[in-house]
Write a protein that holds these residues in place. Structure first.
Motif, PDB file in Angstrom:
ATOM      1  N   ARG A 175      -6.454  18.803   0.165  1.00  0.00           N
ATOM      2  CA  ARG A 175      -5.341  18.155   0.840  1.00  0.00           C
ATOM      3  C   ARG A 175      -5.811  16.814   1.399  1.00  0.00           C
ATOM      4  N   VAL A 176      -5.086  15.755   1.095  1.00  0.00           N
ATOM      5  CA  VAL A 176      -5.490  14.401   1.478  1.00  0.00           C
ATOM      6  C   VAL A 176      -4.385  13.725   2.282  1.00  0.00           C
ATOM      7  N   SER A 177      -4.758  13.134   3.407  1.00  0.00           N
ATOM      8  CA  SER A 177      -3.885  12.219   4.150  1.00  0.00           C
ATOM      9  C   SER A 177      -4.589  10.875   4.227  1.00  0.00           C
ATOM     10  N   MET A 178      -3.801   9.832   4.353  1.00  0.00           N
ATOM     11  CA  MET A 178      -4.371   8.490   4.457  1.00  0.00           C
ATOM     12  C   MET A 178      -3.745   7.752   5.625  1.00  0.00           C
ATOM     13  N   LEU A 179      -4.578   6.943   6.288  1.00  0.00           N
ATOM     14  CA  LEU A 179      -4.125   6.062   7.362  1.00  0.00           C
ATOM     15  C   LEU A 179      -4.749   4.701   7.153  1.00  0.00           C
TER      16      LEU A 179
ATOM     17  N   VAL B 280       0.912   5.436   6.448  1.00  0.00           N
ATOM     18  CA  VAL B 280       0.541   6.845   6.477  1.00  0.00           C
ATOM     19  C   VAL B 280       0.995   7.488   5.175  1.00  0.00           C
ATOM     20  N   GLY B 281       0.118   8.282   4.579  1.00  0.00           N
ATOM     21  CA  GLY B 281       0.467   8.998   3.357  1.00  0.00           C
ATOM     22  C   GLY B 281      -0.110  10.392   3.352  1.00  0.00           C
ATOM     23  N   HIS B 282       0.595  11.332   2.727  1.00  0.00           N
ATOM     24  CA  HIS B 282       0.140  12.721   2.653  1.00  0.00           C
ATOM     25  C   HIS B 282       0.312  13.252   1.239  1.00  0.00           C
ATOM     26  N   ALA B 283      -0.666  14.026   0.784  1.00  0.00           N
ATOM     27  CA  ALA B 283      -0.579  14.739  -0.498  1.00  0.00           C
ATOM     28  C   ALA B 283      -1.152  16.130  -0.283  1.00  0.00           C
ATOM     29  N   ASP B 284      -0.372  17.144  -0.542  1.00  0.00           N
ATOM     30  CA  ASP B 284      -0.793  18.517  -0.278  1.00  0.00           C
ATOM     31  C   ASP B 284      -1.619  19.084  -1.430  1.00  0.00           C
ATOM     32  N   ALA B 285      -2.440  20.058  -1.086  1.00  0.00           N
ATOM     33  CA  ALA B 285      -3.147  20.873  -2.069  1.00  0.00           C
ATOM     34  C   ALA B 285      -3.165  22.291  -1.523  1.00  0.00           C
TER      35      ALA B 285
ATOM     36  N   LEU C 166       0.824  -1.212   0.000  1.00  0.00           N
ATOM     37  CA  LEU C 166       0.000   0.000   0.000  1.00  0.00           C
ATOM     38  C   LEU C 166       0.857   1.260   0.000  1.00  0.00           C
ATOM     39  N   ALA C 167       1.911   1.260   0.803  1.00  0.00           N
ATOM     40  CA  ALA C 167       2.786   2.434   0.833  1.00  0.00           C
ATOM     41  C   ALA C 167       3.407   2.682  -0.539  1.00  0.00           C
ATOM     42  N   GLU C 168       3.852   1.617  -1.200  1.00  0.00           N
ATOM     43  CA  GLU C 168       4.455   1.772  -2.525  1.00  0.00           C
ATOM     44  C   GLU C 168       3.418   2.239  -3.539  1.00  0.00           C
ATOM     45  N   ASP C 169       2.195   1.769  -3.421  1.00  0.00           N
ATOM     46  CA  ASP C 169       1.146   2.201  -4.344  1.00  0.00           C
ATOM     47  C   ASP C 169       0.838   3.684  -4.157  1.00  0.00           C
ATOM     48  N   LEU C 170       0.805   4.145  -2.904  1.00  0.00           N
ATOM     49  CA  LEU C 170       0.580   5.566  -2.656  1.00  0.00           C
ATOM     50  C   LEU C 170       1.737   6.407  -3.195  1.00  0.00           C
ATOM     51  N   LYS C 171       2.955   5.929  -3.022  1.00  0.00           N
ATOM     52  CA  LYS C 171       4.104   6.656  -3.565  1.00  0.00           C
ATOM     53  C   LYS C 171       4.005   6.785  -5.088  1.00  0.00           C
ATOM     54  N   ALA C 172       3.466   5.738  -5.734  1.00  0.00           N
ATOM     55  CA  ALA C 172       3.367   5.746  -7.195  1.00  0.00           C
ATOM     56  C   ALA C 172       2.443   6.839  -7.705  1.00  0.00           C
ATOM     57  N   ILE C 173       1.542   7.338  -6.855  1.00  0.00           N
ATOM     58  CA  ILE C 173       0.651   8.422  -7.289  1.00  0.00           C
ATOM     59  C   ILE C 173       1.006   9.727  -6.574  1.00  0.00           C
ATOM     60  N   GLY C 174       2.241   9.813  -6.082  1.00  0.00           N
ATOM     61  CA  GLY C 174       2.739  11.084  -5.592  1.00  0.00           C
ATOM     62  C   GLY C 174       2.545  11.374  -4.131  1.00  0.00           C
ATOM     63  N   PHE C 175       2.124  10.384  -3.356  1.00  0.00           N
ATOM     64  CA  PHE C 175       1.982  10.610  -1.922  1.00  0.00           C
ATOM     65  C   PHE C 175       3.329  10.451  -1.230  1.00  0.00           C
ATOM     66  N   ASP C 176       3.542  11.214  -0.187  1.00  0.00           N
ATOM     67  CA  ASP C 176       4.653  10.991   0.731  1.00  0.00           C
ATOM     68  C   ASP C 176       4.178   9.921   1.707  1.00  0.00           C
TER      69      ASP C 176
END
Length: 468
Positions: free
Chosen positions: A155-159, A76-81, A53-63
């Motif tokens: 702005r999106v974060s994921m847990l 945990v993933g974060h993407a700013d807006a 899951l972490a690698e998949d989130l990274k693939a769409i630009g999430f930290d």
């Protein structure tokens, strides 16, 4: 990012439609990892799922990163807006055990497509609905926004948690450590049901829960009922008498102060519930009953969604094997649960229950209690602007009025986030009642997956400012 135009949203929805097969393949890859959290034998598979899951989130630009806990890891993933609210999406990647395996029609961890007569297709596998399919509807919506516009509307974060199916023991300690990082304007959860096959729903009311186990002990040993009957106190009788006093003839609960803080149903919610196509008689007939057993004066929907309850979940003691044994047991046991609504304090209810039972136990007998968990009820205010925007987005996608629903069940994580981070939860799910979650042949409808992705894409646009 400024509020997206109708043209951008249309392009995102077109992208979702055109790339559905790729979205399904990613879901299948996730399902194939047997992330059973309750069985230590699958610990490495849970870790592999978190990494995936972490690698998949990274693939769409999430930290994104995998965060260790005392149990299974968090993701945990974060993407700013630049504009718009901050949303935290919560999901869980762990699944239930597959037993009994012989009842499955196919390998539980090899997703199978099963066409249906209504033209839909079932995705059959463990975790297809609970919660991997639901989780990925949101991830795929974000993927589509990033692919078409290069960014997200808000702005999106994921847990993503790995212990929901085994009690979420690591969640509260993790939030104590990482709470400030995760705090957002609202938490989004996709782990609930639609109202019916064609009507989406937002669950705004979750009941809390108090779970208690009690043991009543009378004599020092099991007794012969002929030699000691009448003279010796029977703990099964004591237990039965005490439990019988928990409910009044009108269906209400008799504990002192039980209804303190319970408020009437808000008028707008009541009106929305009245418009729901709910067959009260059919609801009970489907389970072989016909007479509502809750408080008189309340509809069945109110009884199971908006009123507190007391239920006996189990009673045992003495001899229950084959044949007959004339015994007066030394001990009797029961498990009792209370479903709570907003305004009720779980610990006050627990204390009132224990006081009530003690008052019905004779002086030469004893009672012991064991705690099996508890949480408060949560309510999403009906006038929340984000709730209203989500309702509009769902109604536009499904071409019908989205339902505002309650649930008789409890989702403790909503309480944990409310208590620790002060965040309300918006529960939008696309599962159907026949999804067989926790059972053999669990399934998720392809329509739920496809339109779930489209629904989240619309909700994100609505949150950014565009009115549906």
């Amino acid at each position: 990012m400024s509020a997206p135009s109708a043209e951008k949203l249309a392009a995102v929805l077109d992208h979702i439609d055109a790339h559905l097969d790729a979205s399904v393949e990613r879901l299948f890859d996730l399902i194939r990892i047997p992330s059973v959290s309750t069985d230590p034998a699958y610990a490495e598979d849970c870790r592999r799922t978190a990494v995936w899951l972490a690698e998949d989130l990274k693939a769409i630009g999430f930290d994104a990163s995998v965060r260790p806990t005392v149990g299974h890891p968090m993701v945990v993933g974060h993407a700013d807006a630049s504009t718009g609210p901050h949303v935290l999406f919560y999901g869980h990647y762990d699944v239930q055990p597959v037993d009994p395996l012989p009842l499955w029609n196919s390998d539980p961890f090899e997703p199978t497509l099963v066409p249906q007569e209504n033209g839909d297709t079932w995705i059959v596998a463990r975790g297809a609905s609970d919660d991997k399919g639901q989780l990925m509807t949101f991830v795929e919506a974000c993927r589509a926004w990033k692919a078409v516009t290069g960014s997200l509307p808000v702005r999106v974060s994921m847990l993503f948690e790995g212990e929901e199916e085994s009690g979420s023991k690591s969640l509260a300690p993790f939030l104590d450590e990482a709470g400030e990082e995760l705090k957002a304007d609202i938490m989004l959860v996709c782990d609930t049901d639609m109202w019916d096959d064609k009507t989406p729903a937002i669950t705004t009311m979750l009941r809390g829960i108090v779970q208690e186990e009690l043991t009543i002990r009378c004599a020092s040993r099991d007794l012969h009922s002929g030699m000691f009957g009448n003279a010796a106190r029977n703990p099964l009788q004591v237990l039965s008498d005490a439990i019988a006093t928990l409910r009044a003839p009108d269906g209400s609960v008799t504990l002192d102060g039980f209804y303190d803080g319970v408020r009437p149903l808000p008028g707008e919610v009541e009106e929305r519930w009245k418009r729901l196509p709910f067959d009260q008689k059919g609801f009970l007939n489907d389970i072989g009953l016909s007479i509502p057993a809750g408080e008189t004066g309340y509809s069945v929907l109110e009884q199971v969604w908006a009123r507190p309850s007391c239920e006996i979940n189990g009673m045992w003691g003495g001899y229950t094997g084959d044949g007959f044994k004339t015994v007066i047991p030394a001990e009797a046991h029961a498990k009792i649960s209370f479903r709570l609504v907003a305004g009720q304090d779980p610990e006050k209810i627990r204390a009132a229950f224990r006081d009530h039972v003690r008052a019905h136990v004779p002086a030469d007998c004893s009672v012991a209690f064991a705690v099996h968990g508890g949480s408060s009820a949560t309510v999403m205010p009906i006038d929340s602007p984000l709730l209203q925007k989500a309702l509009g987005a769902l109604s536009e996608e499904w071409q019908c009025e989205a339902a505002v629903a309650g649930t008789g069940g409890s989702i403790p994580i909503a309480t944990v986030f409310k208590d620790r981070l002060g965040m309300d939860s918006l529960l939008v799910g696309f599962a159907k009642f026949d999804n067989r979650i926790h059972s053999p042949n669990e399934k998720y409808d392809m329509s739920s997956f496809h339109k779930g992705i489209r629904s989240w894409a619309r909700i994100l646009a609505a949150f950014a400012g565009r009115q549906p």
